[in-house]
Scaffold this active site. Structure first.
Site, PDB file in Angstrom:
ATOM      1  N   VAL A  11       0.843  -1.209   0.000  1.00  0.00           N
ATOM      2  CA  VAL A  11       0.000   0.000   0.000  1.00  0.00           C
ATOM      3  C   VAL A  11       0.873   1.251   0.000  1.00  0.00           C
ATOM      4  O   VAL A  11       0.744   2.132  -0.842  1.00  0.00           O
ATOM      5  CB  VAL A  11      -0.934   0.004   1.236  1.00  0.00           C
ATOM      6  CG1 VAL A  11      -1.711   1.306   1.304  1.00  0.00           C
ATOM      7  CG2 VAL A  11      -1.886  -1.185   1.193  1.00  0.00           C
ATOM      8  N   GLU A 147      -7.458   2.248   1.381  1.00  0.00           N
ATOM      9  CA  GLU A 147      -7.074   1.999  -0.016  1.00  0.00           C
ATOM     10  C   GLU A 147      -7.949   0.875  -0.562  1.00  0.00           C
ATOM     11  O   GLU A 147      -8.477   0.070   0.181  1.00  0.00           O
ATOM     12  CB  GLU A 147      -5.597   1.619  -0.103  1.00  0.00           C
ATOM     13  CG  GLU A 147      -5.172   0.482   0.791  1.00  0.00           C
ATOM     14  CD  GLU A 147      -5.369  -0.893   0.170  1.00  0.00           C
ATOM     15  OE1 GLU A 147      -5.451  -1.855   0.916  1.00  0.00           O
ATOM     16  OE2 GLU A 147      -5.476  -0.968  -1.074  1.00  0.00           O
ATOM     17  N   LEU A 149      -6.715  -0.814  -3.445  1.00  0.00           N
ATOM     18  CA  LEU A 149      -5.810  -1.319  -4.495  1.00  0.00           C
ATOM     19  C   LEU A 149      -5.750  -2.842  -4.444  1.00  0.00           C
ATOM     20  O   LEU A 149      -5.654  -3.422  -3.377  1.00  0.00           O
ATOM     21  CB  LEU A 149      -4.394  -0.760  -4.282  1.00  0.00           C
ATOM     22  CG  LEU A 149      -4.255   0.760  -4.136  1.00  0.00           C
ATOM     23  CD1 LEU A 149      -2.811   1.124  -3.782  1.00  0.00           C
ATOM     24  CD2 LEU A 149      -4.701   1.481  -5.391  1.00  0.00           C
ATOM     25  N   ASN A 207     -14.456  -5.409   1.247  1.00  0.00           N
ATOM     26  CA  ASN A 207     -13.651  -6.633   1.122  1.00  0.00           C
ATOM     27  C   ASN A 207     -14.445  -7.856   1.544  1.00  0.00           C
ATOM     28  O   ASN A 207     -14.382  -8.911   0.917  1.00  0.00           O
ATOM     29  CB  ASN A 207     -12.386  -6.515   1.980  1.00  0.00           C
ATOM     30  CG  ASN A 207     -11.224  -5.955   1.166  1.00  0.00           C
ATOM     31  OD1 ASN A 207     -11.418  -5.496   0.039  1.00  0.00           O
ATOM     32  ND2 ASN A 207     -10.045  -5.980   1.730  1.00  0.00           N
ATOM     33  N   ASN A 250     -15.262 -15.622 -10.696  1.00  0.00           N
ATOM     34  CA  ASN A 250     -14.477 -16.763 -11.215  1.00  0.00           C
ATOM     35  C   ASN A 250     -14.225 -17.757 -10.091  1.00  0.00           C
ATOM     36  O   ASN A 250     -13.528 -17.432  -9.116  1.00  0.00           O
ATOM     37  CB  ASN A 250     -13.112 -16.295 -11.761  1.00  0.00           C
ATOM     38  CG  ASN A 250     -13.284 -15.370 -12.958  1.00  0.00           C
ATOM     39  OD1 ASN A 250     -14.250 -15.508 -13.699  1.00  0.00           O
ATOM     40  ND2 ASN A 250     -12.388 -14.423 -13.111  1.00  0.00           N
ATOM     41  N   GLY A 256      -7.635 -15.966  -1.175  1.00  0.00           N
ATOM     42  CA  GLY A 256      -6.533 -15.839  -0.205  1.00  0.00           C
ATOM     43  C   GLY A 256      -5.924 -14.456  -0.290  1.00  0.00           C
ATOM     44  O   GLY A 256      -6.590 -13.506  -0.687  1.00  0.00           O
ATOM     45  N   CYS A 259      -5.295  -9.821   2.474  1.00  0.00           N
ATOM     46  CA  CYS A 259      -6.415  -8.933   2.818  1.00  0.00           C
ATOM     47  C   CYS A 259      -7.702  -9.677   3.158  1.00  0.00           C
ATOM     48  O   CYS A 259      -8.179  -9.595   4.293  1.00  0.00           O
ATOM     49  CB  CYS A 259      -6.658  -7.958   1.669  1.00  0.00           C
ATOM     50  SG  CYS A 259      -5.228  -6.941   1.334  1.00  0.00           S
ATOM     51  N   LYS A 317      -2.641 -15.131  -6.334  1.00  0.00           N
ATOM     52  CA  LYS A 317      -3.348 -14.857  -7.592  1.00  0.00           C
ATOM     53  C   LYS A 317      -2.302 -14.458  -8.608  1.00  0.00           C
ATOM     54  O   LYS A 317      -1.131 -14.189  -8.270  1.00  0.00           O
ATOM     55  CB  LYS A 317      -4.378 -13.755  -7.425  1.00  0.00           C
ATOM     56  CG  LYS A 317      -3.770 -12.403  -7.078  1.00  0.00           C
ATOM     57  CD  LYS A 317      -4.797 -11.312  -7.111  1.00  0.00           C
ATOM     58  CE  LYS A 317      -4.152  -9.955  -6.992  1.00  0.00           C
ATOM     59  NZ  LYS A 317      -5.091  -8.860  -7.116  1.00  0.00           N
TER      60      LYS A 317
HETATM   61  C1  UDX Z   1      -8.307  -7.146  -2.284  1.00  0.00           C
HETATM   62  C2  UDX Z   1      -9.396  -6.200  -2.774  1.00  0.00           C
HETATM   63  O1  UDX Z   1      -9.828  -6.596  -4.071  1.00  0.00           O
HETATM   64  C3  UDX Z   1      -8.841  -4.768  -2.832  1.00  0.00           C
HETATM   65  O2  UDX Z   1      -9.867  -3.877  -3.210  1.00  0.00           O
HETATM   66  C4  UDX Z   1      -8.317  -4.393  -1.450  1.00  0.00           C
HETATM   67  O3  UDX Z   1      -7.765  -3.089  -1.462  1.00  0.00           O
HETATM   68  C5  UDX Z   1      -7.265  -5.378  -0.997  1.00  0.00           C
HETATM   69  O4  UDX Z   1      -7.791  -6.713  -1.018  1.00  0.00           O
HETATM   70  P1  UDX Z   1      -6.221  -8.373  -3.278  1.00  0.00           P
HETATM   71  O5  UDX Z   1      -6.265  -9.104  -1.975  1.00  0.00           O
HETATM   72  O6  UDX Z   1      -4.941  -7.801  -3.757  1.00  0.00           O
HETATM   73  O7  UDX Z   1      -7.285  -7.141  -3.240  1.00  0.00           O
HETATM   74  O8  UDX Z   1      -6.681  -9.410  -4.397  1.00  0.00           O
HETATM   75  P2  UDX Z   1      -8.038  -9.710  -5.157  1.00  0.00           P
HETATM   76  O9  UDX Z   1      -7.820  -9.425  -6.582  1.00  0.00           O
HETATM   77  O10 UDX Z   1      -9.169  -9.082  -4.462  1.00  0.00           O
HETATM   78  O11 UDX Z   1      -8.155 -11.324  -4.987  1.00  0.00           O
HETATM   79  C6  UDX Z   1      -8.315 -11.840  -3.674  1.00  0.00           C
HETATM   80  C7  UDX Z   1      -8.458 -13.364  -3.806  1.00  0.00           C
HETATM   81  O12 UDX Z   1      -9.681 -13.686  -4.489  1.00  0.00           O
HETATM   82  C8  UDX Z   1      -7.335 -14.012  -4.605  1.00  0.00           C
HETATM   83  O13 UDX Z   1      -6.955 -15.247  -3.987  1.00  0.00           O
HETATM   84  C9  UDX Z   1      -7.976 -14.276  -5.966  1.00  0.00           C
HETATM   85  O14 UDX Z   1      -7.417 -15.387  -6.646  1.00  0.00           O
HETATM   86  C10 UDX Z   1      -9.414 -14.582  -5.551  1.00  0.00           C
HETATM   87  N1  UDX Z   1     -10.359 -14.354  -6.627  1.00  0.00           N
HETATM   88  C11 UDX Z   1     -10.563 -13.089  -7.084  1.00  0.00           C
HETATM   89  C12 UDX Z   1     -11.063 -15.436  -7.154  1.00  0.00           C
HETATM   90  O15 UDX Z   1     -10.875 -16.578  -6.724  1.00  0.00           O
HETATM   91  N2  UDX Z   1     -11.960 -15.220  -8.147  1.00  0.00           N
HETATM   92  C13 UDX Z   1     -12.197 -13.961  -8.650  1.00  0.00           C
HETATM   93  O16 UDX Z   1     -13.027 -13.837  -9.556  1.00  0.00           O
HETATM   94  C14 UDX Z   1     -11.459 -12.864  -8.110  1.00  0.00           C
END
Ligand code: UDX
Length: 431
Positions: A11, A147, A149, A207, A250, A256, A259, A317
């Site tokens: 961040v 944030e 992000l 979140n 998806n 995971g 966050c 991810k």
């Molecule tokens: C998240 C929030 O999206 C973001 O707004 C916040 O500021 C921080 O936490 P992040 O943890 O970086 O962001 O990843 P994100 O893209 O949200 O994915 C979180 C998890 O969900 C990952 O394990 C990802 O693989 C999973 N995921 C996401 C899915 O399994 N399917 C999806 O369609 C989207």
């Protein structure tokens, strides 16, 4: 404006660099001198596409500097606190780093310096921080600006926010926030001013809601497998409803990262402390945790324990090197407990994964190297690099031509033509 940033993690570094690209003068503090040295020499310490170029440009223009000395913050108009807030065993958030940052700031900076909490902190934290400052006999004011992000697309998300949220305690603070976020086109991106607790709630609830959406689609994937429906088409059909939206639908091996798991646990903890039952939130947390062992069982229904398998992807991810609370890591740990030997390869997460020192795991930089003697390939993380591998070459390496694709990433025709049997989630293409 002169802005201080405390913390140079996912961040803090993005916030500092990107605010400097908007013309602000940024002083960025990290207590780890090795990190400061790397950043000051233009080396990005996190994997975020596009960030290193922006860092280099701002260093050249002297719009950002890094140090470990809080005294460098002394002339700041505002200071963003972006330190980590890891989860405690009981689910609560550990705010120790935030309190220590605030203690340093109030000793060194003028009382007119506005403190802005950007770290993810449980609702009501800013009120507690303000009381902490009052008890120290100081008058600094605490505000909140969480944030939103996503790791791996943080630069894009900074440039394209859906909204800016500011938690304030006094109308004059709006002026400071408007000066910081002067570059925002409020016709395109609304700036919400509210109280600090509501600002914190917006972050946690956003979140947590996204986590609930993911747990739901993952459960629907289980049902699709049982009744012969297709999860990809289900997600598409659902997502066309504007009230649902196509993003975050998806199905995968579970969610995971640093966050969602932490934030959902902290919100559940806060609710329970206030004797509020969160049946939806709590069951989505449980649903996600149970998915890891469900994926282990799925793999074990095809491959005998004690076998050697190939894990493609350990990052939580695609697009990031972060393996913290990664579904892949959680499932690999369960497989290792069943005596599997796991040959692992990630596009960016190898070093962080190797640092976990998991037994029975070997890390390879080359995915084909990770396939030797393998009874099956498991796709854990949806990197394009894994989608575009040469599966004809892969089929000449692996012992058994089986792919378990937990992200429904691969092109079914291409992979089956190469001689592989493919197992997906949420659809039975082998029928
Ligand atoms: C998240 C929030 O999206 C973001 O707004 C916040 O500021 C921080 O936490 P992040 O943890 O970086 O962001 O990843 P994100 O893209 O949200 O994915 C979180 C998890 O969900 C990952 O394990 C990802 O693989 C999973 N995921 C996401 C899915 O399994 N399917 C999806 O369609 C989207």
């Amino acid at each position: 404006m002169k802005i201080g940033i405390i913390g140079t993690g996912y961040v803090g570094l993005v916030t500092g660099v990107m605010l400097s690209r908007k013309g602000h003068n940024i002083k960025s503090i990290d207590l780890n001198p090795k990190i400061v040295e790397k950043l000051q020499s233009g080396i990005c310490t996190i994997h975020e596409s596009g960030l290193e170029k922006h860092l280099g440009d701002s260093l050249k223009e002297s719009k950002i500097s890094f140090s470990s000395d809080y005294k460098d913050l002394v002339c700041s108009d505002a200071i963003f606190i972006c330190v980590g807030t890891p989860g405690n065993e009981d689910g609560s958030a550990n705010l120790g780093y935030v309190y220590s940052a605030i203690s340093s700031v109030i000793e060194i900076c003028d009382e007119s310096t506005l403190i802005i909490i950007k770290s993810t902190v449980p609702p009501t934290s800013a009120v507690k921080f303000q009381e902490f400052i009052r008890q120290k006999g100081k008058k600094h004011l605490v505000t909140s600006s969480p944030e939103f992000l996503r790791e791996g697309s943080a630069v894009f998300d900074f440039e394209n926010p859906d909204r800016i949220v500011c938690g304030i305690t006094d109308e004059y603070q709006k002026e400071i926030f408007n000066k910081i976020y002067y570059y925002i086109d409020i016709k395109k991106t609304p700036i919400i001013f509210t109280d600090t607790t509501t600002s914190e709630m917006i972050k946690y609830s956003s979140n947590s809601f996204l986590s609930v959406k993911l747990s739901f689609i993952n459960e629907m994937a289980n049902l699709c497998e049982k009744i012969g429906a297709n999860i990809d088409d289900l997600s598409k059909g659902m997502g066309m409803d504007k009230r649902i939206g196509s993003l975050f639908l998806n199905a995968g091996p579970g969610y995971g990262g640093s966050c969602f798991p932490k934030d959902t646990n902290a919100l559940e903890y806060l609710a329970s402390k206030n004797e509020i039952e969160t049946l939806v939130l709590s069951s989505s947390i449980k649903s996600n945790l149970s998915r890891y062992s469900m994926m282990r069982d799925k793999i074990m229904s095809f491959v005998l324990s004690g076998s050697t398998i190939t894990a493609l992807g350990m990052a939580f991810k695609a697009g990031t090197d972060d393996v913290r609370d990664s579904p892949a890591v959680n499932i690999i740990k369960l497989l290792v407990q069943e005596n599997f030997m796991v040959q692992c390869c990630d596009v960016a997460g190898n070093q962080n994964f190797a640092g976990l020192n998991l037994p029975n795991c070997t890390v390879h930089d080359n995915p084909y190297e990770a396939m030797h003697q393998s009874e099956c390939i498991v796709i854990f993380t949806e990197w394009d690099e894994f989608k575009n591998l040469d599966y004809k070459k892969a089929s000449s390496i692996v012992k058994n031509k089986l792919i378990i694709d937990l992200r429904n990433l691969l092109d079914y025709e291409k992979v089956t033509e190469a001689g592989f049997k493919i197992v997906n989630i949420g659809k039975n293409l082998n029928k």
